[in-house]
Write a protein that holds these residues in place. Structure first.
Motif, short mmCIF file in Angstrom:
data_model
loop_
_atom_site.label_atom_id
_atom_site.label_comp_id
_atom_site.label_asym_id
_atom_site.label_seq_id
_atom_site.Cartn_x
_atom_site.Cartn_y
_atom_site.Cartn_z
N GLU A 115 42.50 3.34 18.78
CA GLU A 115 41.85 4.51 19.36
C GLU A 115 42.47 5.79 18.80
O GLU A 115 41.76 6.73 18.43
N GLY A 162 37.21 -0.93 16.99
CA GLY A 162 36.59 -0.04 17.96
C GLY A 162 35.55 0.88 17.36
O GLY A 162 34.82 1.56 18.08
N ASP A 208 23.86 5.14 17.73
CA ASP A 208 25.28 4.93 17.97
C ASP A 208 25.70 5.69 19.23
O ASP A 208 26.00 6.88 19.20
N GLU A 209 25.71 4.96 20.34
CA GLU A 209 26.06 5.59 21.62
C GLU A 209 27.52 6.01 21.67
O GLU A 209 27.87 7.01 22.28
N LYS A 210 28.38 5.24 21.01
CA LYS A 210 29.82 5.51 21.06
C LYS A 210 30.15 6.89 20.49
O LYS A 210 30.92 7.65 21.06
N PHE A 211 29.56 7.18 19.33
CA PHE A 211 29.86 8.44 18.65
C PHE A 211 28.73 9.46 18.78
O PHE A 211 28.78 10.51 18.14
N LYS A 212 27.72 9.13 19.60
CA LYS A 212 26.59 10.05 19.81
C LYS A 212 26.00 10.46 18.46
O LYS A 212 25.81 11.64 18.16
N HIS A 242 32.92 -0.04 15.68
CA HIS A 242 31.58 -0.65 15.71
C HIS A 242 31.31 -1.43 16.98
O HIS A 242 30.50 -2.33 17.01
N GLU A 243 32.00 -1.11 18.05
CA GLU A 243 31.81 -1.80 19.33
C GLU A 243 30.89 -1.00 20.23
O GLU A 243 30.80 0.21 20.13
N ARG A 260 35.57 10.12 15.44
CA ARG A 260 34.76 10.92 16.37
C ARG A 260 34.85 12.40 16.00
O ARG A 260 33.84 13.12 16.01
N VAL A 292 39.54 5.58 15.91
CA VAL A 292 38.36 5.98 16.68
C VAL A 292 38.30 7.49 16.89
O VAL A 292 37.28 8.13 16.62
#
Length: 233
Positions: free
Chosen positions: A122, A230, A160-164, A232-233, A130, A126
């Protein structure tokens, strides 16, 4: 022909030819649609080298970001230099985490990749990605469906919801043999550890040779239940 219907656009049709399995068509669409608002996050493994060679056919001044965790193999940096020589037009950014490895050890303890590997990823991967993606509309990834069970449902274009963001994956239909066949045919530079049993290469403390070629990521986080960093999760 491959047709993909995104969540907010009409059907997009990609040419699925025998040579590129849709990859070149996807790249032409992506750069035509996003232009300089598209960035490629590359780890400089063999899939990344192949994808960059394809990108070079479409956009010779493409923006590439490498998440420079400070924990990579020296061979990884040598591979980056070889890529710079091969594709001098690419804009390669070396994105570092906020904390150096030493500062991270002072704050969280030594060898965080062993004591809390998810937190380490993270902090060092990650969060830097981000921060990078906040300045772009979409990003490219070299994910292939064959790589792991968790990647089997990857599409050419993904929300991609994680990175909007929007994640574009041109190589989803390529096999490991396709990748190496292309790399050999075009005499591409590649990471030397691939020749030593490392099909998937990340940070040095968390990467070992694969113990089975049926799972190309089996050398990542060996001995842990962790299978992804993390991103691509």
């Amino acid at each position: 022909m491959l047709t993909y219907r995104s969540w907010k656009e009409p059907a997009i049709t990609f040419q699925h030819d025998d040579s590129y399995k849709g990859a070149l068509s996807v790249l032409k669409w992506a750069y035509g649609h996003y232009g300089d608002q598209l960035v490629y996050a590359c780890s400089f493994g063999i899939e990344g080298i192949v994808l960059m060679d394809l990108i070079n056919k479409v956009k010779k001044d493409a923006i590439i970001v490498f998440l420079d965790t400070g924990l990579h193999f020296k061979e990884t940096y040598e591979t980056i230099e070889a890529v710079k020589e091969r594709y001098p037009g690419f804009q390669i950014m070396m994105k570092k985490p906020e904390l150096t490895v030493e500062q991270q050890a002072e704050k969280y303890g030594d060898n965080l990749w062993k004591t809390a590997p998810n937190l380490c990823c993270e902090l060092r991967k990650v969060t830097p990605l981000r921060e990078t993606l906040s300045a772009y509309s979409a990003w490219l990834s070299g994910l292939r469906r064959e790589q792991s069970e968790g990647r089997r449902n990857t599409e050419f274009i993904n929300k991609d919801e994680k990175f909007k963001s929007i994640k574009v994956c041109p190589l989803i239909h390529w096999t490991w043999k396709d990748i190496w066949r292309y790399a050999t045919k075009h005499d591409l530079p590649y990471h030397p550890l691939h020749d030593q049993g490392y099909p998937s290469i990340g940070c040095k403390p968390c990467t070992s040779p694969a113990f089975t070629m049926d799972d190309l990521r089996s050398g990542r986080w060996n001995g842990l239940s962790k299978t992804e960093c993390g991103l691509h999760e």
